[in-house]
Design a protein around this motif. Sequence first.
Motif, PDB file in Angstrom:
ATOM      1  N   ARG A  24     -12.648  76.911 -59.833  1.00  0.00           N
ATOM      2  CA  ARG A  24     -12.709  77.054 -58.378  1.00  0.00           C
ATOM      3  C   ARG A  24     -12.278  78.454 -57.954  1.00  0.00           C
ATOM      4  N   VAL A  25     -11.196  78.960 -58.529  1.00  0.00           N
ATOM      5  CA  VAL A  25     -10.719  80.311 -58.213  1.00  0.00           C
ATOM      6  C   VAL A  25     -11.790  81.335 -58.581  1.00  0.00           C
ATOM      7  N   GLN A  26     -12.384  81.189 -59.755  1.00  0.00           N
ATOM      8  CA  GLN A  26     -13.397  82.149 -60.202  1.00  0.00           C
ATOM      9  C   GLN A  26     -14.646  82.101 -59.342  1.00  0.00           C
ATOM     10  N   SER A  27     -15.040  80.910 -58.914  1.00  0.00           N
ATOM     11  CA  SER A  27     -16.263  80.785 -58.127  1.00  0.00           C
ATOM     12  C   SER A  27     -16.129  81.411 -56.741  1.00  0.00           C
ATOM     13  N   GLU A  28     -14.906  81.535 -56.245  1.00  0.00           N
ATOM     14  CA  GLU A  28     -14.686  82.120 -54.929  1.00  0.00           C
ATOM     15  C   GLU A  28     -14.962  83.614 -54.892  1.00  0.00           C
ATOM     16  N   THR A  29     -14.978  84.262 -56.051  1.00  0.00           N
ATOM     17  CA  THR A  29     -15.204  85.706 -56.097  1.00  0.00           C
ATOM     18  C   THR A  29     -16.612  86.065 -56.551  1.00  0.00           C
ATOM     19  N   THR A  30     -17.479  85.065 -56.648  1.00  0.00           N
ATOM     20  CA  THR A  30     -18.848  85.289 -57.112  1.00  0.00           C
ATOM     21  C   THR A  30     -19.813  84.706 -56.113  1.00  0.00           C
ATOM     22  N   LEU A  31     -20.951  85.356 -55.940  1.00  0.00           N
ATOM     23  CA  LEU A  31     -21.965  84.836 -55.025  1.00  0.00           C
ATOM     24  C   LEU A  31     -22.715  83.693 -55.696  1.00  0.00           C
ATOM     25  N   TRP A  46     -24.155  76.129 -56.155  1.00  0.00           N
ATOM     26  CA  TRP A  46     -24.255  76.685 -57.504  1.00  0.00           C
ATOM     27  C   TRP A  46     -25.086  75.747 -58.367  1.00  0.00           C
ATOM     28  N   HIS A  47     -26.273  76.172 -58.751  1.00  0.00           N
ATOM     29  CA  HIS A  47     -27.050  75.352 -59.685  1.00  0.00           C
ATOM     30  C   HIS A  47     -26.356  75.351 -61.038  1.00  0.00           C
ATOM     31  N   MET A  48     -25.718  76.448 -61.378  1.00  0.00           N
ATOM     32  CA  MET A  48     -24.813  76.532 -62.520  1.00  0.00           C
ATOM     33  C   MET A  48     -24.189  77.924 -62.492  1.00  0.00           C
ATOM     34  N   ALA A  49     -22.959  77.971 -62.029  1.00  0.00           N
ATOM     35  CA  ALA A  49     -22.227  79.239 -62.019  1.00  0.00           C
ATOM     36  C   ALA A  49     -21.842  79.577 -63.460  1.00  0.00           C
ATOM     37  N   LEU A  50     -21.595  80.843 -63.724  1.00  0.00           N
ATOM     38  CA  LEU A  50     -21.209  81.267 -65.067  1.00  0.00           C
ATOM     39  C   LEU A  50     -19.991  82.169 -64.994  1.00  0.00           C
ATOM     40  N   GLY A  51     -19.026  81.854 -65.822  1.00  0.00           N
ATOM     41  CA  GLY A  51     -17.852  82.703 -66.005  1.00  0.00           C
ATOM     42  C   GLY A  51     -17.712  83.004 -67.487  1.00  0.00           C
ATOM     43  N   VAL A  52     -17.318  84.221 -67.803  1.00  0.00           N
ATOM     44  CA  VAL A  52     -17.089  84.594 -69.206  1.00  0.00           C
ATOM     45  C   VAL A  52     -15.730  85.256 -69.337  1.00  0.00           C
ATOM     46  N   SER A  53     -15.126  85.125 -70.507  1.00  0.00           N
ATOM     47  CA  SER A  53     -13.757  85.597 -70.696  1.00  0.00           C
ATOM     48  C   SER A  53     -13.616  87.101 -70.634  1.00  0.00           C
ATOM     49  N   GLU A  54     -14.714  87.847 -70.797  1.00  0.00           N
ATOM     50  CA  GLU A  54     -14.579  89.295 -70.686  1.00  0.00           C
ATOM     51  C   GLU A  54     -14.088  89.694 -69.302  1.00  0.00           C
ATOM     52  N   GLU A 111     -30.621  83.667 -76.430  1.00  0.00           N
ATOM     53  CA  GLU A 111     -30.618  82.204 -76.393  1.00  0.00           C
ATOM     54  C   GLU A 111     -29.626  81.676 -75.355  1.00  0.00           C
ATOM     55  N   PHE A 112     -28.470  82.306 -75.249  1.00  0.00           N
ATOM     56  CA  PHE A 112     -27.463  81.913 -74.254  1.00  0.00           C
ATOM     57  C   PHE A 112     -28.062  82.030 -72.862  1.00  0.00           C
ATOM     58  N   ARG A 113     -28.686  83.162 -72.574  1.00  0.00           N
ATOM     59  CA  ARG A 113     -29.264  83.400 -71.241  1.00  0.00           C
ATOM     60  C   ARG A 113     -30.408  82.435 -70.948  1.00  0.00           C
ATOM     61  N   MET A 114     -31.219  82.146 -71.975  1.00  0.00           N
ATOM     62  CA  MET A 114     -32.336  81.221 -71.787  1.00  0.00           C
ATOM     63  C   MET A 114     -31.831  79.807 -71.469  1.00  0.00           C
ATOM     64  N   ILE A 115     -30.807  79.360 -72.170  1.00  0.00           N
ATOM     65  CA  ILE A 115     -30.225  78.041 -71.917  1.00  0.00           C
ATOM     66  C   ILE A 115     -29.673  77.972 -70.502  1.00  0.00           C
ATOM     67  N   LEU A 116     -28.993  79.027 -70.076  1.00  0.00           N
ATOM     68  CA  LEU A 116     -28.436  79.067 -68.726  1.00  0.00           C
ATOM     69  C   LEU A 116     -29.543  78.999 -67.672  1.00  0.00           C
ATOM     70  N   GLU A 117     -30.607  79.763 -67.863  1.00  0.00           N
ATOM     71  CA  GLU A 117     -31.710  79.756 -66.893  1.00  0.00           C
ATOM     72  C   GLU A 117     -32.402  78.399 -66.859  1.00  0.00           C
ATOM     73  N   LEU A 146     -20.143  76.771 -65.586  1.00  0.00           N
ATOM     74  CA  LEU A 146     -20.037  76.921 -67.036  1.00  0.00           C
ATOM     75  C   LEU A 146     -19.150  78.121 -67.326  1.00  0.00           C
ATOM     76  N   HIS A 147     -18.128  77.900 -68.141  1.00  0.00           N
ATOM     77  CA  HIS A 147     -17.259  79.004 -68.542  1.00  0.00           C
ATOM     78  C   HIS A 147     -17.299  79.139 -70.058  1.00  0.00           C
ATOM     79  N   TRP A 148     -17.561  80.349 -70.536  1.00  0.00           N
ATOM     80  CA  TRP A 148     -17.549  80.669 -71.969  1.00  0.00           C
ATOM     81  C   TRP A 148     -16.337  81.530 -72.258  1.00  0.00           C
ATOM     82  N   GLU A 149     -15.619  81.165 -73.307  1.00  0.00           N
ATOM     83  CA  GLU A 149     -14.477  81.975 -73.717  1.00  0.00           C
ATOM     84  C   GLU A 149     -14.225  81.783 -75.203  1.00  0.00           C
TER      85      GLU A 149
END
Length: 137
Positions: free
Chosen positions: A128-135, A90-98, A19-25, A40-43
């Motif tokens: 912003r810092v996290q998005s710089e290390t992700t495509l 970024w249509h919606m970047a994703l960061g997670v606490s892991e 469900e998480f992945r479907m909402i993100l897509e 979007l950041h989940w933690e």
Amino acid sequence: MVRNFLYRSETLLQPHDLEFRMILEQARSRNSNMAVTGYLHWEDGTFHQWVEGPEAELRIVERCINESRSHYGQTILSRDTATIRQFPGWHMALGVSEKNSLFDFVATQSVGTLDRTEYAAGVLAFMRVQSETTLPF
């Protein structure tokens, strides 16, 4: 000018849940069609999401967010207008606490959590810092 807002909410969803992945897509697809970008950041059961784009489209996105049953306790941390986007491409970047912890960032950067404006600025800096290390997606 581009409008933006940042909110925080609680969720029972985990990043590995279908469900998480479907909402993100769905969000990425909708945002792409509406010229909306964000992060979007989940933690630890908490969402922090930055959304930016044209004002009319942001109203639609905000309504979708508020009507979603996937989270609760939505609190707007900031709402503003800017000359540039924070997350173009970024249509919606994703960061997670892991991978990276917002809570650790807030603590190590001495970001205040009681003042909503200061806290929102700290959350955006983390994103912003996290998005710089992700495509971009």
